[in-house]
Write an enzyme that holds these catalytic residues in place. Structure first.
Site, PDB file in Angstrom:
ATOM      1  N   GLU A  38       0.829  -1.202   0.000  1.00 34.90           N
ATOM      2  CA  GLU A  38       0.000   0.000   0.000  1.00 34.90           C
ATOM      3  C   GLU A  38       0.867   1.257   0.000  1.00 34.90           C
ATOM      4  O   GLU A  38       0.566   2.230  -0.708  1.00 34.90           O
ATOM      5  CB  GLU A  38      -0.931  -0.010   1.215  1.00 34.90           C
ATOM      6  CG  GLU A  38      -2.005   1.063   1.165  1.00 34.90           C
ATOM      7  CD  GLU A  38      -3.050   0.884   2.255  1.00 34.90           C
ATOM      8  OE1 GLU A  38      -4.163   0.441   1.942  1.00 34.90           O
ATOM      9  OE2 GLU A  38      -2.748   1.191   3.423  1.00 34.90           O
ATOM     10  N   CYS A  62     -11.859   7.295   4.704  1.00 41.82           N
ATOM     11  CA  CYS A  62     -12.035   7.319   6.165  1.00 41.82           C
ATOM     12  C   CYS A  62     -11.297   8.479   6.821  1.00 41.82           C
ATOM     13  O   CYS A  62     -11.538   8.792   7.979  1.00 41.82           O
ATOM     14  CB  CYS A  62     -11.524   6.013   6.776  1.00 41.82           C
ATOM     15  SG  CYS A  62     -12.502   4.567   6.326  1.00 41.82           S
ATOM     16  N   ASP A 112      -3.331   2.398   8.275  1.00 40.54           N
ATOM     17  CA  ASP A 112      -3.300   3.851   8.126  1.00 40.54           C
ATOM     18  C   ASP A 112      -2.143   4.510   8.867  1.00 40.54           C
ATOM     19  O   ASP A 112      -1.458   5.385   8.324  1.00 40.54           O
ATOM     20  CB  ASP A 112      -4.617   4.460   8.621  1.00 40.54           C
ATOM     21  CG  ASP A 112      -5.785   4.153   7.699  1.00 40.54           C
ATOM     22  OD1 ASP A 112      -5.532   3.826   6.527  1.00 40.54           O
ATOM     23  OD2 ASP A 112      -6.937   4.247   8.144  1.00 40.54           O
TER      24      ASP A 112
END
Length: 213
Positions: free
Chosen positions: A67, A153, A184
């Site tokens: 990611e 989010c 995150d």
């Protein structure tokens, strides 16, 4: 919730949500335990990965690495993200893009004057070391449309230099402690580290500060 490392604050957060949830709710028909207005502060942001004997509490570093690479590529291609996880195919837009491509939002999408949001935050602190205008938005009005399956989010990431340390704060609208927080926080700390490296050209003795989520 404060701690020296990500592992410290994550363990405390897990205990809170499992033993003392503030609410039991059903957004979109899903049963969840929920705590509102919780802050996690990591004092040493170099300690942003962890491993426990209990695999359920171990950070999935394999996916995190993928990611992060996608964020640094500044792409919003569902095809590329789906190579990291097929999950992204379930929430992609009709044009083959995804909205929660955080790197694309801060490194690619230009402001009216052609700068990126990362540029804006950097130059705010370059021009004024005490600035309170160094921020990057992730969730914006273009994401508010009926049928959107991928509503980011994250609202905003802010940077402050205080006592010659670069601190960062991220505001979330929602964060799944297992499938959200774990991915995150390392990524947002990566952006903080990148900002710190860039600012070192201006403030050579600038140190790393805390991260608050």
């Amino acid at each position: 919730i404060t701690g020296d490392t990500f592992a410290d604050v994550y363990e405390k957060a897990m205990k809170l949500i499992y033993t003392s949830p503030e609410y039991k709710t059903r957004p979109r028909g899903l049963d969840i335990y929920e705590c509102l207005n919780v802050g996690l502060q990591i004092k040493d942001i170099t300690q942003n990965l962890f491993k426990y004997e209990d695999k359920a509490l171990t950070l999935p570093t394999g996916y995190v690495k993928k990611e992060m690479c996608l964020y640094l590529m500044a792409t919003n291609s569902a095809k590329l993200f789906s190579k990291a996880s097929s999950f992204w195919n379930n929430i992609k837009n009709s044009d083959g893009t995804i909205n929660s491509a955080y790197g694309n939002l801060i490194f690619n999408e230009s402001l009216d004057d052609g700068r990126s949001q990362f540029d804006w935050a950097f130059e705010s602190l370059k021009n004024d070391k005490d600035s309170r205008q160094a921020f990057m938005r992730y969730n914006n009005t273009s994401h508010q449309f009926n049928g959107n399956k991928d509503l980011p989010c994250t609202f905003i990431q802010m940077f402050h230099i205080r006592d010659n340390k670069l601190h960062s704060t991220v505001e979330m609208r929602s964060n799944d402690i297992i499938k959200g927080t774990t991915y995150d926080i390392p990524s947002f700390i990566l952006f903080q580290r990148l900002m710190h490296l860039k600012l070192k050209d201006i403030y050579s003795d600038l140190a790393l500060g805390s991260y608050t989520h």
